[in-house]
Design an enzyme around this catalytic site. Structure first.
Site, PDB file in Angstrom:
ATOM      1  N   GLU A  69       0.839  -1.199   0.000  1.00  0.00           N
ATOM      2  CA  GLU A  69       0.000   0.000   0.000  1.00  0.00           C
ATOM      3  C   GLU A  69       0.880   1.257   0.000  1.00  0.00           C
ATOM      4  O   GLU A  69       2.065   1.215   0.323  1.00  0.00           O
ATOM      5  CB  GLU A  69      -0.930  -0.015   1.204  1.00  0.00           C
ATOM      6  CG  GLU A  69      -1.976  -1.120   1.134  1.00  0.00           C
ATOM      7  CD  GLU A  69      -2.999  -1.039   2.265  1.00  0.00           C
ATOM      8  OE1 GLU A  69      -2.913  -0.100   3.098  1.00  0.00           O
ATOM      9  OE2 GLU A  69      -3.883  -1.918   2.318  1.00  0.00           O
ATOM     10  N   GLN A 105      -7.209   0.913 -26.102  1.00  0.00           N
ATOM     11  CA  GLN A 105      -8.378   0.023 -25.993  1.00  0.00           C
ATOM     12  C   GLN A 105      -9.634   0.893 -26.082  1.00  0.00           C
ATOM     13  O   GLN A 105     -10.283   1.207 -25.085  1.00  0.00           O
ATOM     14  CB  GLN A 105      -8.333  -0.750 -24.672  1.00  0.00           C
ATOM     15  CG  GLN A 105      -9.398  -1.827 -24.526  1.00  0.00           C
ATOM     16  CD  GLN A 105      -9.073  -3.110 -25.248  1.00  0.00           C
ATOM     17  OE1 GLN A 105      -7.958  -3.297 -25.701  1.00  0.00           O
ATOM     18  NE2 GLN A 105     -10.042  -4.006 -25.364  1.00  0.00           N
ATOM     19  N   LYS A 134       3.009  -0.779 -44.217  1.00  0.00           N
ATOM     20  CA  LYS A 134       3.302  -1.608 -43.046  1.00  0.00           C
ATOM     21  C   LYS A 134       2.333  -2.772 -42.961  1.00  0.00           C
ATOM     22  O   LYS A 134       1.127  -2.610 -43.118  1.00  0.00           O
ATOM     23  CB  LYS A 134       3.229  -0.761 -41.775  1.00  0.00           C
ATOM     24  CG  LYS A 134       3.484  -1.570 -40.492  1.00  0.00           C
ATOM     25  CD  LYS A 134       3.720  -0.682 -39.284  1.00  0.00           C
ATOM     26  CE  LYS A 134       2.490   0.034 -38.823  1.00  0.00           C
ATOM     27  NZ  LYS A 134       2.714   0.724 -37.530  1.00  0.00           N
TER      28      LYS A 134
END
Length: 299
Positions: free
Chosen positions: A38, A95, A191
């Site tokens: 922690e 994402q 690419k």
């Protein structure tokens, strides 16, 4: 009162330049990790009624995010008037949709966390793909620093007869902007990406530019496979060893050394992620963006 700047460990140099540019006050942030993992966060200044700027490059964000949120919450609880985040690199934007069943759309989750903790956010060249702007997922005012003019200025001042080369078709608009500002021709590589470390690139016909110094530019350099393949492609068609310029130096372990070993003339990056290759600074425009946010303008 002047704003007061705190930084997380690793961002000392960036914070120093930001404090000078903002003419702000700097204060210490103590971060202690207990044996159980922690964290304890302590702000070493009275922030009552002050505008607090927390600066942190959010590369490898998982270990940084909780202390950052704790620091923002502490500043607010201790009476800060505003709490702003200066994140020259902003994480969790790739994402941007659910690619496979059950996946978290982490770009939205992360934006929700930061929007709850901060009053405003300034960053540099966020990796937006399906989103058009940060305000599609962030609920707070944001400002974005664009690095293309900064890179163009460096190229124009440091490189004779440059040829700007982008890593793929998606970079076309960005590379064209850099090239136009630098007064140079440009092209992009073709690419094919087969995996995280399996990338094949090829260079279009460059016979008209044999007398030019190639300059490879990309926004994020992580595995560096694209850059390494690009260096090989440039040399294969008879051009000089290229300069490699990246915005965000996210180099995976060993990637920077592999890129250097591939034979570029030089590798340099913007200072959005602390790294030995940092050469082009985003501090001044980021400070201007923060000043706009402090004045209460909205995005």
């Amino acid at each position: 009162m002047r704003p007061i700047v705190f930084h997380l460990p690793g961002d000392e140099a960036f914070a120093d330049r930001l404090v000078r540019t903002l003419q702000a006050e700097r204060a210490g942030l103590e971060l202690h990790r207990f044996p159980d993992g922690e964290s304890l966060v302590r702000l070493d200044a009275d922030v009552t009624g002050r505008t607090v700027v927390l600066t942190c490059s959010l590369a490898r964000p998982d270990d940084k995010t909780l202390p950052l949120l704790f620091a923002a919450d502490a500043a607010r609880d201790l009476g800060a008037a505003k709490v702003l985040l200066a994140a020259p690199y902003l994480a969790y934007l790739r994402q941007d949709r659910r690619f496979h069943a059950g996946e978290a759309v982490t770009s939205r989750s992360y934006a929700a966390l930061l929007s709850t903790a901060f009053d405003a956010l300034a960053t540099a060249d966020p990796h937006l793909h399906r989103y058009h702007a940060l305000d599609e997922i962030y609920r707070i005012p944001t400002r974005v620093v664009h690095t293309a003019p900064l890179i163009a200025r460096w190229v124009a001042a440091q490189v004779e007869r440059p040829l700007l080369i982008g890593p793929d078709s998606e970079s076309e608009q960005w590379v064209a902007e850099v090239a136009a500002a630098a007064g140079a021709p440009w092209t992009v590589l073709q690419k094919i990406r087969r995996g995280d470390r399996d990338v094949e690139v090829s260079l279009p016909d460059v016979s008209a530019w044999q007398d030019r110094q190639p300059v490879l530019v990309d926004d994020i350099v992580s595995s560096a496979r694209t850059m390494i393949q690009a260096v090989a492609s440039v040399r294969r068609v008879g051009l000089p060893a290229p300069l490699c310029i990246g915005v965000h130096a996210l180099f995976a372990p060993g990637a920077y050394e592999e890129l250097l070993a591939s034979g570029p003339a030089r590798v340099l990056t913007c200072d959005t992620v602390p790294h030995a290759s940092n050469e082009i600074s985003v501090v001044e425009p980021l400070a201007r963006a923060l000043e706009e946010l402090m004045e209460g303008t909205t995005s």
